[in-house]
Structure formats: structure tokens, C-alpha cells
Design a protein around this motif. Sequence first.
Motif, PDB file in Angstrom:
ATOM      1  N   THR A  18       0.799  -1.406  -0.103  1.00  0.00           N
ATOM      2  CA  THR A  18       0.037   0.008   0.021  1.00  0.00           C
ATOM      3  C   THR A  18       0.816   1.203   0.102  1.00  0.00           C
ATOM      4  OG1 THR A  18      -1.741  -1.325   1.241  1.00  0.00           O
ATOM      5  CG2 THR A  18      -1.705   1.259   1.171  1.00  0.00           C
ATOM      6  N   LEU A  19       0.788   2.156  -1.125  1.00  0.00           N
ATOM      7  CA  LEU A  19       1.398   3.336  -1.144  1.00  0.00           C
ATOM      8  C   LEU A  19       0.751   4.587  -0.443  1.00  0.00           C
ATOM      9  CD1 LEU A  19       2.472   3.428  -4.984  1.00  0.00           C
ATOM     10  CD2 LEU A  19       3.885   2.991  -2.827  1.00  0.00           C
ATOM     11  N   GLU A  20       1.489   5.278   0.467  1.00  0.00           N
ATOM     12  CA  GLU A  20       1.069   6.514   1.177  1.00  0.00           C
ATOM     13  C   GLU A  20       1.968   7.631   0.875  1.00  0.00           C
ATOM     14  OE1 GLU A  20       0.003   8.247   5.497  1.00  0.00           O
ATOM     15  OE2 GLU A  20      -0.006   5.815   5.117  1.00  0.00           O
ATOM     16  N   VAL A  21       1.348   8.516   0.028  1.00  0.00           N
ATOM     17  CA  VAL A  21       2.538   9.492  -0.379  1.00  0.00           C
ATOM     18  C   VAL A  21       2.809  10.578   0.807  1.00  0.00           C
ATOM     19  CG1 VAL A  21       2.571  11.541  -1.830  1.00  0.00           C
ATOM     20  CG2 VAL A  21       1.592   9.509  -2.727  1.00  0.00           C
ATOM     21  N   SER A  22       4.005  10.882   1.264  1.00  0.00           N
ATOM     22  CA  SER A  22       4.174  11.750   2.170  1.00  0.00           C
ATOM     23  C   SER A  22       4.914  13.074   1.819  1.00  0.00           C
ATOM     24  CB  SER A  22       5.051  11.103   3.168  1.00  0.00           C
ATOM     25  OG  SER A  22       6.370  10.416   2.665  1.00  0.00           O
ATOM     26  N   LEU A  25       9.498  15.438  -4.521  1.00  0.00           N
ATOM     27  CA  LEU A  25      10.618  15.805  -4.671  1.00  0.00           C
ATOM     28  C   LEU A  25      10.639  17.168  -5.563  1.00  0.00           C
ATOM     29  CD1 LEU A  25      12.720  12.411  -4.844  1.00  0.00           C
ATOM     30  CD2 LEU A  25      12.048  13.826  -2.717  1.00  0.00           C
ATOM     31  N   VAL A  26      10.953  18.325  -5.191  1.00  0.00           N
ATOM     32  CA  VAL A  26      10.728  19.632  -5.911  1.00  0.00           C
ATOM     33  C   VAL A  26      11.587  19.875  -6.771  1.00  0.00           C
ATOM     34  CG1 VAL A  26       9.220  20.533  -3.929  1.00  0.00           C
ATOM     35  CG2 VAL A  26      11.652  21.089  -4.150  1.00  0.00           C
ATOM     36  N   ASP A  27      12.989  19.376  -6.798  1.00  0.00           N
ATOM     37  CA  ASP A  27      13.718  19.503  -7.833  1.00  0.00           C
ATOM     38  C   ASP A  27      13.750  18.552  -9.040  1.00  0.00           C
ATOM     39  OD1 ASP A  27      15.113  21.176  -5.920  1.00  0.00           O
ATOM     40  OD2 ASP A  27      16.239  19.818  -5.404  1.00  0.00           O
ATOM     41  N   ALA A  28      12.636  17.673  -9.279  1.00  0.00           N
ATOM     42  CA  ALA A  28      12.524  16.668 -10.104  1.00  0.00           C
ATOM     43  C   ALA A  28      11.629  17.796 -11.411  1.00  0.00           C
ATOM     44  CB  ALA A  28      11.778  15.574  -9.766  1.00  0.00           C
ATOM     45  N   SER A  29      11.947  17.358 -12.540  1.00  0.00           N
ATOM     46  CA  SER A  29      11.242  17.790 -13.466  1.00  0.00           C
ATOM     47  C   SER A  29       9.853  17.379 -14.026  1.00  0.00           C
ATOM     48  CB  SER A  29      12.191  18.097 -15.051  1.00  0.00           C
ATOM     49  OG  SER A  29      12.177  16.690 -15.439  1.00  0.00           O
ATOM     50  N   ASN A  30       9.630  16.273 -13.533  1.00  0.00           N
ATOM     51  CA  ASN A  30       8.408  15.554 -13.508  1.00  0.00           C
ATOM     52  C   ASN A  30       7.747  15.111 -12.077  1.00  0.00           C
ATOM     53  OD1 ASN A  30       7.673  14.932 -16.595  1.00  0.00           O
ATOM     54  ND2 ASN A  30       9.897  14.551 -16.163  1.00  0.00           N
ATOM     55  N   ALA A  31       6.399  15.040 -12.012  1.00  0.00           N
ATOM     56  CA  ALA A  31       5.981  14.648 -10.746  1.00  0.00           C
ATOM     57  C   ALA A  31       6.702  13.510  -9.878  1.00  0.00           C
ATOM     58  CB  ALA A  31       4.641  14.528 -10.792  1.00  0.00           C
ATOM     59  N   THR A  32       7.410  13.657  -9.025  1.00  0.00           N
ATOM     60  CA  THR A  32       8.129  12.564  -8.143  1.00  0.00           C
ATOM     61  C   THR A  32       7.998  12.626  -6.804  1.00  0.00           C
ATOM     62  OG1 THR A  32      10.005  12.839  -9.990  1.00  0.00           O
ATOM     63  CG2 THR A  32      10.575  11.649  -7.811  1.00  0.00           C
ATOM     64  N   LEU A  33       7.189  11.858  -6.275  1.00  0.00           N
ATOM     65  CA  LEU A  33       6.560  11.558  -4.910  1.00  0.00           C
ATOM     66  C   LEU A  33       7.298  10.647  -4.133  1.00  0.00           C
ATOM     67  CD1 LEU A  33       2.796  11.666  -6.147  1.00  0.00           C
ATOM     68  CD2 LEU A  33       4.286  13.465  -5.670  1.00  0.00           C
ATOM     69  N   PHE A  34       7.576  11.140  -2.917  1.00  0.00           N
ATOM     70  CA  PHE A  34       8.168  10.128  -1.835  1.00  0.00           C
ATOM     71  C   PHE A  34       7.036   9.608  -1.033  1.00  0.00           C
ATOM     72  CE2 PHE A  34      10.045   9.808   2.371  1.00  0.00           C
ATOM     73  CZ  PHE A  34      11.085   8.759   2.082  1.00  0.00           C
ATOM     74  N   CYS A  35       7.071   8.261  -0.894  1.00  0.00           N
ATOM     75  CA  CYS A  35       6.108   7.374  -0.329  1.00  0.00           C
ATOM     76  C   CYS A  35       6.507   6.477   0.569  1.00  0.00           C
ATOM     77  CB  CYS A  35       5.290   6.613  -1.434  1.00  0.00           C
ATOM     78  SG  CYS A  35       4.513   7.518  -2.776  1.00  0.00           S
ATOM     79  N   THR A  36       5.590   6.072   1.553  1.00  0.00           N
ATOM     80  CA  THR A  36       5.726   4.968   2.546  1.00  0.00           C
ATOM     81  C   THR A  36       4.933   3.640   1.869  1.00  0.00           C
ATOM     82  OG1 THR A  36       6.040   6.344   4.306  1.00  0.00           O
ATOM     83  CG2 THR A  36       5.159   4.091   4.805  1.00  0.00           C
ATOM     84  N   VAL A  37       5.394   2.600   1.560  1.00  0.00           N
ATOM     85  CA  VAL A  37       5.022   1.450   1.259  1.00  0.00           C
ATOM     86  C   VAL A  37       4.901   0.259   2.276  1.00  0.00           C
ATOM     87  CG1 VAL A  37       6.834   0.570   0.188  1.00  0.00           C
ATOM     88  CG2 VAL A  37       4.797  -0.124  -0.667  1.00  0.00           C
ATOM     89  N   GLU A  38       3.708  -0.236   2.535  1.00  0.00           N
ATOM     90  CA  GLU A  38       3.621  -1.197   3.558  1.00  0.00           C
ATOM     91  C   GLU A  38       2.909  -2.510   3.138  1.00  0.00           C
ATOM     92  OE1 GLU A  38       1.757  -3.472   6.546  1.00  0.00           O
ATOM     93  OE2 GLU A  38       0.686  -2.437   5.094  1.00  0.00           O
ATOM     94  N   THR A  43       7.549  -2.193   6.291  1.00  0.00           N
ATOM     95  CA  THR A  43       7.476  -0.890   5.903  1.00  0.00           C
ATOM     96  C   THR A  43       8.679  -0.446   5.311  1.00  0.00           C
ATOM     97  OG1 THR A  43       5.505  -0.040   7.307  1.00  0.00           O
ATOM     98  CG2 THR A  43       6.744   1.653   6.255  1.00  0.00           C
ATOM     99  N   ALA A  44       8.615   0.250   4.140  1.00  0.00           N
ATOM    100  CA  ALA A  44       9.938   0.879   3.514  1.00  0.00           C
ATOM    101  C   ALA A  44       9.558   2.057   2.749  1.00  0.00           C
ATOM    102  CB  ALA A  44      10.613  -0.172   2.291  1.00  0.00           C
ATOM    103  N   HIS A  45      10.540   2.588   2.146  1.00  0.00           N
ATOM    104  CA  HIS A  45      10.239   4.134   1.387  1.00  0.00           C
ATOM    105  C   HIS A  45      10.524   3.761  -0.075  1.00  0.00           C
ATOM    106  CE1 HIS A  45      11.626   6.469   5.365  1.00  0.00           C
ATOM    107  NE2 HIS A  45      10.165   6.471   5.361  1.00  0.00           N
ATOM    108  N   ALA A  46       9.523   4.677  -0.853  1.00  0.00           N
ATOM    109  CA  ALA A  46       9.733   4.410  -2.072  1.00  0.00           C
ATOM    110  C   ALA A  46       9.505   5.644  -2.971  1.00  0.00           C
ATOM    111  CB  ALA A  46       8.567   3.252  -2.688  1.00  0.00           C
ATOM    112  N   VAL A  47      10.028   5.841  -4.379  1.00  0.00           N
ATOM    113  CA  VAL A  47       9.467   6.818  -4.974  1.00  0.00           C
ATOM    114  C   VAL A  47       8.519   6.326  -6.027  1.00  0.00           C
ATOM    115  CG1 VAL A  47      10.624   8.461  -6.990  1.00  0.00           C
ATOM    116  CG2 VAL A  47      11.855   7.754  -4.883  1.00  0.00           C
TER     117      VAL A  47
END
Length: 265
Positions: A18-22, A25-38, A43-47
Motif C-alpha cells: 500500500t502506497l502512502e504519499v508523504s 521531490l521539488v527538484d525533479a522536472s516531472n512529478a516525483t513523490l516520496f512514499c511509504t509502502v507497507e 514498511t519501506a520508502h519508495a519513489v
Amino acid sequence: MAPPQPEPDDLVLITRGTLEVSGRLVDASNATLFCTVELDGRTAHAVYKPVAGERPLWDFPDGTLAGREVATYEIAQHSGLGLVPPTVLRDGPFGPGMVQLWIETDADELVDVHHPDEIPEGWRQVLVARDRTGEPVVLAHADRPDVAELAMLDVVVNNTDRKGGHVLHGPDDRAYGVDHGICLHQEPKLRTVLWGWAGEPLPESAKEKLTKLRSAVDGELGELLAEHITVAEIRALADRTDKLLAAGVFPTPTEQVRAIPWPLF
């Protein structure tokens, strides 16, 4: 009592978790979201890069950038050439997109800009320039087998944007390559900061991996890639691999293509 369930491996985790956006990443040119995945208590982090957040590119009209990231991961996996974090194409909070395991980075960089007298021992020089004050500076990278393999991966996937910040020094002391959205074009577009081995012989271990890749392209890998890139791009991947094997050396920059991305990081 039921036996304890094993923790899901990284690929299963990012595929089914399950992805939860937290954050973003504002420096990326396209939408790049930092997430928690469970998944199953792990639990781990993901892009997460949703396809809906991609900016159209005139020179990459086919497929999606997310699909090209997944294709590059599959190429690395099937060949053993370079280390790319587990990467999948799946649904997420903002629709289908690329999900990649987040790699925590070590404080030590593998690519950096230094004063000419301060290049770390065992590093390779790529570019000499001057900073905004006119002082000389040198772009250099670590001389390591895993970084060299990323340099070869860049060649075969025709990486258009290997910036210094796309080479991560993981806490396990391994080099990871990320951000492969503009790879695998059929026309020569190689732009990378990893030119330190230009003109030198390929390691024997790399030749074995390139041979393995070439065989895989004609089989299962080719079928997987067809979901993300065009037939012409798959054929170009095979041709680049053949040429690198035949040459037996790391390529050198050409005048026809701007060889280094900008910005560098």
C-alpha cells in the motif's frame, strides 16, 4: 500456532504494498513523490512517479517515462550489469506510474566537483572547467567496478541524462543508478558524467554480462521490453550491445552528441 510469515522481498513489497504519499521531490522536472509502502507488517520508502505527472517530450513521443525506467531496471536485472533499485509499473494514488525502492545514501559521494589539487585518490577525471569566480574545477568520479558497470549500462540503454546525483552511494557501500526515464531512444543520445574509463578495455566480467544481455534481448527480456518501448528501440538496444562487445572498450565522446548533461547534478 501458524508459522511466522516471511517478510516480503523488495520487489513484492513495492508491487503489492500500500502506497502512502508523504511528500514531493521539488527538484525533479516531472512529478516525483516520496512514499511509504507497507505490506504484511513491513514498511519501506519508495519513489512514485505517476504517468499523469509526466511532461511530454518531443524527442520521446512513444510510451511513457515510467515505462522506460522499468525497462532499464529489467535490462540491469537480466544482464547483471549495474545496480538499479527494484522498479515496477503499477497503480498508485494518482494512477499508474513507476514505483522504485528508495535508497538511503551514504554521506560520501561517488561523483563530485573538486579543485584540481583535491581530487580524492582513486578517482577518475572527466572534465576540467572553471567556476563562476574563474577558479579551475574538475568533474570526477570514483574508480570502482560498480560505477564502471553503471557507465556500461548507460551505453547500452543510451542514457540521455546520467547526472552525478543519479549515482547513489548506498549504505551497503554499493553504487546504485536511478532516474532512467529518458533512456533507450533509437538515436544516439548518450549523455553521462561517467566518462572516466573512455577508451579503456572492458573488464572480462562485463563482456560476459553484455553477452548475457544480448541473448536475453532475443528472448524473454525482449518480450518484457515490448510492453514499454518500440520495436525499433529494442533493435537499437541489441545493436548498441553488439557494437560495445565488438569494440571491447569503453566508448569515447563524439562531436555529434553533447556528451555531458547539464546541470551536472
